[in-house]
Design a protein around this motif. Structure first.
Motif, mmCIF file in Angstrom:
data_model
loop_
_atom_site.group_PDB
_atom_site.id
_atom_site.type_symbol
_atom_site.label_atom_id
_atom_site.label_comp_id
_atom_site.label_asym_id
_atom_site.label_seq_id
_atom_site.Cartn_x
_atom_site.Cartn_y
_atom_site.Cartn_z
ATOM 1 N N PRO A 26 21.879 -41.791 14.697
ATOM 2 C CA PRO A 26 20.692 -40.976 14.946
ATOM 3 C C PRO A 26 19.417 -41.796 14.756
ATOM 4 C CG PRO A 26 21.644 -40.431 12.833
ATOM 5 C CD PRO A 26 22.583 -41.391 13.498
ATOM 6 N N VAL A 27 18.429 -41.433 15.527
ATOM 7 C CA VAL A 27 17.142 -42.120 15.447
ATOM 8 C C VAL A 27 16.194 -41.238 14.648
ATOM 9 C CG1 VAL A 27 15.210 -43.025 16.759
ATOM 10 C CG2 VAL A 27 17.528 -43.246 17.642
ATOM 11 N N THR A 28 15.629 -41.774 13.587
ATOM 12 C CA THR A 28 14.689 -41.034 12.762
ATOM 13 C C THR A 28 13.293 -41.571 13.017
ATOM 14 O OG1 THR A 28 16.370 -40.782 11.072
ATOM 15 C CG2 THR A 28 14.104 -40.356 10.422
ATOM 16 N N PRO A 29 12.390 -40.735 13.531
ATOM 17 C CA PRO A 29 11.034 -41.211 13.786
ATOM 18 C C PRO A 29 10.293 -41.460 12.481
ATOM 19 C CG PRO A 29 11.188 -38.872 14.223
ATOM 20 C CD PRO A 29 12.573 -39.356 13.908
ATOM 21 N N THR A 30 9.399 -42.408 12.493
ATOM 22 C CA THR A 30 8.590 -42.705 11.312
ATOM 23 C C THR A 30 7.124 -42.742 11.710
ATOM 24 O OG1 THR A 30 8.810 -45.060 11.715
ATOM 25 C CG2 THR A 30 10.408 -44.071 10.214
ATOM 26 N N GLY A 31 6.261 -42.761 10.699
ATOM 27 C CA GLY A 31 4.828 -42.901 10.947
ATOM 28 C C GLY A 31 4.242 -41.691 11.637
ATOM 29 N N ALA A 32 3.388 -41.940 12.612
ATOM 30 C CA ALA A 32 2.664 -40.871 13.306
ATOM 31 C C ALA A 32 3.605 -39.981 14.097
ATOM 32 C CB ALA A 32 1.620 -41.461 14.234
ATOM 33 N N SER A 39 6.256 -29.290 10.575
ATOM 34 C CA SER A 39 5.281 -28.213 10.718
ATOM 35 C C SER A 39 3.902 -28.759 10.340
ATOM 36 C CB SER A 39 5.647 -27.046 9.806
ATOM 37 O OG SER A 39 5.587 -27.439 8.466
ATOM 38 N N HIS A 40 2.897 -28.319 11.039
ATOM 39 C CA HIS A 40 1.545 -28.742 10.723
ATOM 40 C C HIS A 40 0.610 -27.564 10.918
ATOM 41 C CE1 HIS A 40 2.251 -29.565 14.992
ATOM 42 N NE2 HIS A 40 1.001 -29.227 15.174
ATOM 43 N N MET A 41 -0.485 -27.618 10.199
ATOM 44 C CA MET A 41 -1.476 -26.547 10.252
ATOM 45 C C MET A 41 -2.768 -27.136 10.779
ATOM 46 S SD MET A 41 0.209 -23.964 8.861
ATOM 47 C CE MET A 41 -0.977 -22.809 8.246
ATOM 48 N N PHE A 47 -5.602 -31.558 12.120
ATOM 49 C CA PHE A 47 -4.283 -31.097 11.715
ATOM 50 C C PHE A 47 -3.958 -31.685 10.348
ATOM 51 C CE2 PHE A 47 -3.992 -30.724 16.320
ATOM 52 C CZ PHE A 47 -3.464 -29.454 16.441
ATOM 53 N N TYR A 48 -3.128 -30.956 9.569
ATOM 54 C CA TYR A 48 -2.727 -31.467 8.266
ATOM 55 C C TYR A 48 -1.308 -31.020 7.946
ATOM 56 C CZ TYR A 48 -3.747 -26.831 6.323
ATOM 57 O OH TYR A 48 -3.761 -25.495 6.058
ATOM 58 N N ASP A 49 -0.678 -31.729 7.015
ATOM 59 C CA ASP A 49 0.677 -31.431 6.570
ATOM 60 C C ASP A 49 0.588 -30.493 5.365
ATOM 61 O OD1 ASP A 49 3.274 -31.351 5.674
ATOM 62 O OD2 ASP A 49 3.442 -33.512 5.330
ATOM 63 N N PRO A 50 1.034 -29.228 5.488
ATOM 64 C CA PRO A 50 0.890 -28.265 4.383
ATOM 65 C C PRO A 50 1.717 -28.604 3.155
ATOM 66 C CG PRO A 50 2.163 -27.314 6.178
ATOM 67 C CD PRO A 50 1.646 -28.636 6.670
ATOM 68 N N GLU A 51 2.623 -29.573 3.243
ATOM 69 C CA GLU A 51 3.378 -29.988 2.067
ATOM 70 C C GLU A 51 2.590 -30.984 1.218
ATOM 71 O OE1 GLU A 51 7.248 -31.366 3.107
ATOM 72 O OE2 GLU A 51 7.739 -29.528 4.181
ATOM 73 N N GLN A 52 1.489 -31.525 1.776
ATOM 74 C CA GLN A 52 0.704 -32.521 1.050
ATOM 75 C C GLN A 52 -0.774 -32.166 0.945
ATOM 76 O OE1 GLN A 52 1.289 -36.280 2.936
ATOM 77 N NE2 GLN A 52 3.498 -36.244 2.674
ATOM 78 N N GLN A 53 -1.252 -31.252 1.806
ATOM 79 C CA GLN A 53 -2.683 -30.951 1.872
ATOM 80 C C GLN A 53 -2.899 -29.471 2.128
ATOM 81 O OE1 GLN A 53 -2.718 -33.459 5.225
ATOM 82 N NE2 GLN A 53 -3.855 -35.108 4.234
ATOM 83 N N CYS A 54 -4.170 -29.061 1.999
ATOM 84 C CA CYS A 54 -4.552 -27.701 2.369
ATOM 85 C C CYS A 54 -5.950 -27.747 2.981
ATOM 86 C CB CYS A 54 -4.513 -26.751 1.167
ATOM 87 S SG CYS A 54 -5.851 -26.961 -0.022
ATOM 88 N N CYS A 55 -6.385 -26.616 3.480
ATOM 89 C CA CYS A 55 -7.714 -26.508 4.086
ATOM 90 C C CYS A 55 -8.615 -25.771 3.089
ATOM 91 C CB CYS A 55 -7.612 -25.726 5.391
ATOM 92 S SG CYS A 55 -9.145 -25.666 6.329
ATOM 93 N N TYR A 56 -9.710 -26.406 2.686
ATOM 94 C CA TYR A 56 -10.649 -25.809 1.737
ATOM 95 C C TYR A 56 -12.057 -26.050 2.260
ATOM 96 C CZ TYR A 56 -13.180 -24.974 -2.620
ATOM 97 O OH TYR A 56 -14.057 -24.506 -3.564
ATOM 98 N N ASP A 57 -12.791 -24.981 2.524
ATOM 99 C CA ASP A 57 -14.146 -25.072 3.080
ATOM 100 C C ASP A 57 -14.183 -25.954 4.332
ATOM 101 O OD1 ASP A 57 -15.338 -23.361 1.322
ATOM 102 O OD2 ASP A 57 -16.104 -24.917 -0.003
ATOM 103 N N ASP A 58 -13.259 -25.710 5.257
ATOM 104 C CA ASP A 58 -13.156 -26.443 6.524
ATOM 105 C C ASP A 58 -12.964 -27.945 6.342
ATOM 106 O OD1 ASP A 58 -13.285 -24.215 8.182
ATOM 107 O OD2 ASP A 58 -15.468 -24.181 8.084
#
Length: 116
Positions: A26-32, A39-41, A47-58
């Motif tokens: 299997p090929v596992t993508p890395t990086g971008a 999942s991204h928000m 865009f951001y990764d909700p497992e590492q970041q959140c949105c606060y005051d835009d």
């Protein structure tokens, strides 16, 4: 000539199916490229990764970001700072994000004094 076209078409189809169904490593993508598979928000135009970041005051901020709330600190991704009284000795309440500031205090809330 027609049977040759059919043979060529069937051979090409079998070749493609064999390549697609092969059980190679299997090929596992890395990086971008990995972000496209997760999942991204969206926060404003970013865009951001909700497992590492959140949105606060835009703005996209790390989950560990903290701010002052009177003499307390609160984690902006999980909590909110609510004014509790408007007297000279103003107090604040840190509530779990999603709970309305106008609700009565719960056991999860923390009272914070004003810093003069």
């Amino acid at each position: 000539m027609t049977p040759r076209c059919y043979i060529l078409g069937v051979s090409a189809t079998l070749c493609i199916v064999t390549l697609l169904c092969s059980h190679g490593a299997p090929v596992t993508p890395t990086g971008a490229h990995l972000l496209l598979c997760q999942s991204h928000m969206r926060c404003g135009d970013k865009f951001y990764d909700p497992e590492q970041q959140c949105c606060y005051d835009d703005a996209v901020v790390p989950l560990s970001r903290a701010r002052k709330c009177g003499n307390c600190t609160f984690r902006v991704c999980f909590e909110q700072c609510c004014p509790w009284s408007f007297r000279p000795e103003q107090t604040f309440v840190v509530k779990v994000k999603g709970h309305k500031c106008s609700l009565a205090p719960s056991l999860d809330d923390r009272f914070c004094a004003s810093v003069l």
